[in-house]
Design a protein around this motif. Structure first.
Motif, PDB file in Angstrom:
ATOM      1  N   TYR A 389      21.090  51.512  81.089  1.00 54.01           N
ATOM      2  CA  TYR A 389      22.076  52.594  80.648  1.00 54.01           C
ATOM      3  C   TYR A 389      23.329  51.736  80.091  1.00 54.01           C
ATOM      4  O   TYR A 389      23.988  52.241  79.249  1.00 54.01           O
ATOM      5  CB  TYR A 389      22.644  53.629  81.928  1.00 54.01           C
ATOM      6  N   ARG A 390      23.708  50.772  80.768  1.00 58.44           N
ATOM      7  CA  ARG A 390      24.935  49.851  80.443  1.00 58.44           C
ATOM      8  C   ARG A 390      24.452  49.333  79.004  1.00 58.44           C
ATOM      9  O   ARG A 390      25.602  49.270  78.054  1.00 58.44           O
ATOM     10  CB  ARG A 390      25.194  48.829  81.190  1.00 58.44           C
ATOM     11  N   ALA A 391      23.398  48.806  78.787  1.00 53.47           N
ATOM     12  CA  ALA A 391      22.970  48.284  77.368  1.00 53.47           C
ATOM     13  C   ALA A 391      23.222  49.203  76.447  1.00 53.47           C
ATOM     14  O   ALA A 391      23.836  49.145  75.140  1.00 53.47           O
ATOM     15  CB  ALA A 391      21.637  47.692  77.439  1.00 53.47           C
ATOM     16  N   ALA A 392      22.911  50.546  76.681  1.00 53.65           N
ATOM     17  CA  ALA A 392      22.871  51.665  75.758  1.00 53.65           C
ATOM     18  C   ALA A 392      24.316  52.011  75.460  1.00 53.65           C
ATOM     19  O   ALA A 392      24.566  52.296  74.225  1.00 53.65           O
ATOM     20  CB  ALA A 392      21.994  52.663  76.247  1.00 53.65           C
ATOM     21  N   ALA A 393      25.048  52.054  76.560  1.00 57.31           N
ATOM     22  CA  ALA A 393      26.521  52.470  76.576  1.00 57.31           C
ATOM     23  C   ALA A 393      27.318  51.462  75.465  1.00 57.31           C
ATOM     24  O   ALA A 393      28.126  51.799  74.876  1.00 57.31           O
ATOM     25  CB  ALA A 393      27.231  52.430  77.836  1.00 57.31           C
ATOM     26  N   ALA A 400      31.654  60.411  73.331  1.00 56.36           N
ATOM     27  CA  ALA A 400      30.939  61.203  74.200  1.00 56.36           C
ATOM     28  C   ALA A 400      29.691  60.779  74.707  1.00 56.36           C
ATOM     29  O   ALA A 400      29.519  61.056  75.955  1.00 56.36           O
ATOM     30  CB  ALA A 400      30.634  62.765  73.407  1.00 56.36           C
ATOM     31  N   GLU A 401      29.028  60.198  73.863  1.00 53.76           N
ATOM     32  CA  GLU A 401      27.661  59.520  74.321  1.00 53.76           C
ATOM     33  C   GLU A 401      27.869  58.465  75.424  1.00 53.76           C
ATOM     34  O   GLU A 401      27.262  58.290  76.342  1.00 53.76           O
ATOM     35  CB  GLU A 401      27.199  59.170  73.080  1.00 53.76           C
ATOM     36  N   ARG A 402      28.923  57.622  74.997  1.00 52.85           N
ATOM     37  CA  ARG A 402      29.097  56.644  76.016  1.00 52.85           C
ATOM     38  C   ARG A 402      29.409  57.009  77.431  1.00 52.85           C
ATOM     39  O   ARG A 402      28.963  56.516  78.523  1.00 52.85           O
ATOM     40  CB  ARG A 402      30.276  55.717  75.600  1.00 52.85           C
ATOM     41  N   ARG A 403      30.432  58.030  77.472  1.00 50.80           N
ATOM     42  CA  ARG A 403      30.770  58.492  78.908  1.00 50.80           C
ATOM     43  C   ARG A 403      29.490  59.124  79.533  1.00 50.80           C
ATOM     44  O   ARG A 403      29.257  58.990  80.764  1.00 50.80           O
ATOM     45  CB  ARG A 403      31.788  59.949  78.558  1.00 50.80           C
ATOM     46  N   TYR A 404      28.482  59.712  78.817  1.00 46.19           N
ATOM     47  CA  TYR A 404      27.453  60.355  79.360  1.00 46.19           C
ATOM     48  C   TYR A 404      26.511  59.240  79.858  1.00 46.19           C
ATOM     49  O   TYR A 404      26.176  59.385  80.945  1.00 46.19           O
ATOM     50  CB  TYR A 404      26.500  61.098  78.367  1.00 46.19           C
ATOM     51  N   LEU A 405      26.397  58.228  79.153  1.00 45.71           N
ATOM     52  CA  LEU A 405      25.612  56.970  79.463  1.00 45.71           C
ATOM     53  C   LEU A 405      26.144  56.092  80.990  1.00 45.71           C
ATOM     54  O   LEU A 405      25.532  56.142  81.753  1.00 45.71           O
ATOM     55  CB  LEU A 405      25.391  56.105  78.668  1.00 45.71           C
ATOM     56  N   LEU A 406      27.501  56.223  80.785  1.00 40.84           N
ATOM     57  CA  LEU A 406      28.115  55.586  82.027  1.00 40.84           C
ATOM     58  C   LEU A 406      27.767  56.507  83.227  1.00 40.84           C
ATOM     59  O   LEU A 406      27.824  55.935  84.528  1.00 40.84           O
ATOM     60  CB  LEU A 406      29.479  55.018  81.774  1.00 40.84           C
ATOM     61  N   GLY A 407      28.161  57.522  83.099  1.00 39.94           N
ATOM     62  CA  GLY A 407      27.867  58.570  84.120  1.00 39.94           C
ATOM     63  C   GLY A 407      26.707  58.509  84.669  1.00 39.94           C
ATOM     64  O   GLY A 407      26.715  59.141  86.035  1.00 39.94           O
ATOM     65  N   ARG A 408      25.592  58.253  83.915  1.00 36.95           N
ATOM     66  CA  ARG A 408      24.288  58.559  84.497  1.00 36.95           C
ATOM     67  C   ARG A 408      24.139  57.286  85.476  1.00 36.95           C
ATOM     68  O   ARG A 408      23.384  57.466  86.503  1.00 36.95           O
ATOM     69  CB  ARG A 408      23.470  58.095  83.313  1.00 36.95           C
ATOM     70  N   ILE A 409      24.901  56.386  85.431  1.00 36.39           N
ATOM     71  CA  ILE A 409      24.543  55.093  86.488  1.00 36.39           C
ATOM     72  C   ILE A 409      25.039  55.468  87.653  1.00 36.39           C
ATOM     73  O   ILE A 409      24.452  55.392  88.676  1.00 36.39           O
ATOM     74  CB  ILE A 409      25.618  53.764  85.940  1.00 36.39           C
TER      75      ILE A 409
END
Length: 414
Positions: A389-393, A400-409
């Motif tokens: 998830y961090r790599a994708a973020a 918006a996508e970055r917030r979603y990915l970091l939120g998934r962690i």
């Protein structure tokens, strides 16, 4: 400027351009003349109202500006070849402006903007400018470039067209198929950029998706028997139908399984399904029709759990054979994982990495990390998921996508 005027200007721009190019044979000057005619209209119409015949009005203004531009060229004598266009009969201001022609020149203008001598970026920019009626500033904003940079790119594209001898006519059958294929690719690029913006703090650019749908409708109206054009329009409608469910009121991303399907636009879904059903019966299936069929399968499911994932996985395998590209392969990974479990998905992803280096493909590197993260998450391998998830973020430029990915962690075990 009100929405009605904007719609009229965008609708009429390719017709006016077509009339001027047909009369003068000078795309680059005609495009400038059209832009100035649109500017004059934008200044006058809010106060004076839209004229009864807006196309004729714009053609008359564009014609006068065209004469000014050609005279300016004559005076400067910058190029000997330009003198050939400076026929005194041609620039006689007493001659009537080009007649309003009944048939639609939009296809000719679109095909000219998608001329093979232009780069992909230039094709998109020129299409948005000449056919879509977007300003240079709007196009630059859409692609994260400065207005000066985009203006230079458009100017060079017009020069390239002139040097290549691009003609304002419909190519013969063989060439037409190739040019329409390029036009569809350009329209699809515009739609995708609007559906998930490359950069910025908002997930979507509705102005771009709406423009791509409008132009594709136009192409479909002009070529109603082209199954792939119908498939492309169906794909856009079935995809855009989910727009209101993709984000919450704070513009935070909501992924497909979590979307409230009651928010999906049923009118778009009905139209998209009708288009793809009609196209499918012609038995000339191409990549856009396959993608539309996949989108239609999603649209038929009442919930994510009810989705016919085995059928979607089979459709992606078919699509991969026609279009062996990294985005298609990665999409098949997702479908296989949903149909047969995350372990099968990871196994396929590892296989595609060995055979095609999918993680290193710049088209999907970021998404590949996101998919791996999701699959490890489902297997309860949260540490590995967090790293992915961090790599994708880190690789996305959409906030918006970055917030979603970091939120998934933090919420991955939910």
């Amino acid at each position: 400027m009100n929405r009605r005027i904007v719609d009229v200007l965008r609708e009429q721009a390719p017709h006016v351009l077509g009339a001027l190019v047909r009369r003068f044979g000078r795309f680059e000057l005609a495009e400038d003349a059209v832009q100035e005619a649109l500017l004059v209209a934008a200044q006058r119409w809010p106060g004076e109202g839209i004229p009864d015949e807006p196309r004729s009005w714009l053609i008359r203004v564009g014609y006068r500006r065209m004469i000014d531009l050609i005279r300016s060229e004559q005076a400067s004598r910058r190029r000997e070849e330009d003198a050939a266009y400076a026929d005194p009969m041609l620039v006689d201001p007493t001659r009537p402006a080009p007649a309003v022609i009944d048939h639609d020149d939009s296809l000719r203008v679109l095909l000219m903007c998608c001329h093979p001598s232009l780069s992909g970026v230039s094709q998109v920019a020129l299409t948005l400018r000449a056919v879509g009626g977007l300003s240079t500033e709007e196009i630059a904003r859409a692609y994260g470039a400065t207005e000066t940079t985009m203006g230079t790119r458009i100017s060079r594209a017009k020069q390239t067209l002139r040097k290549s001898g691009a003609r304002f006519d419909i190519p013969d059958d063989d060439d037409l198929a190739g040019r329409v294929a390029v036009a569809m690719r350009v329209l699809y690029l515009i739609f995708n950029e609007g559906y998930t913006a490359t950069a910025g703090d908002r997930l979507t650019r509705v102005d771009l998706t709406a423009e791509a749908v409008r132009l594709t409708r136009m192409l479909h109206a002009l070529l109603p028997d082209e199954a792939e054009v119908a498939g492309l329009l169906a794909l856009m409608l079935l995809t855009d139908a989910r727009r209101d469910a993709r984000t919450d009121p704070r513009d935070e991303l909501i992924v497909l399984p979590d979307q409230d399907r009651s928010l999906w636009d049923q009118d778009m879904i009905i139209e998209g399904r009708r288009l793809i059903d009609d196209a499918w019966r012609r038995e000339r299936v191409g990549p856009y029709q396959l993608q539309a069929a996949i989108a239609s399968t999603h649209a038929q499911a009442a919930s994510a759990q009810d989705t016919d994932w085995p059928q979607i996985a089979a459709l992606y395998l078919w699509l991969e054979r026609l279009q062996p590209a990294a985005p298609v392969r990665l999409a098949r990974v997702v479908a296989v994982a949903e149909a047969f479990g995350p372990r099968r998905g990871i196994a396929l992803l590892d296989q595609l990495d060995r055979e095609h280096g999918i993680t290193d493909d710049p088209l999907v590197t970021q998404r590949t990390h996101a998919v791996r993260a999701h699959l490890h998450d489902r297997l309860g391998e949260h540490d590995r998921a967090a790293g992915e998830y961090r790599a994708a973020a880190e690789l996305t430029t959409n906030e918006a996508e970055r917030r979603y990915l970091l939120g998934r962690i933090s919420g991955q075990s939910e």
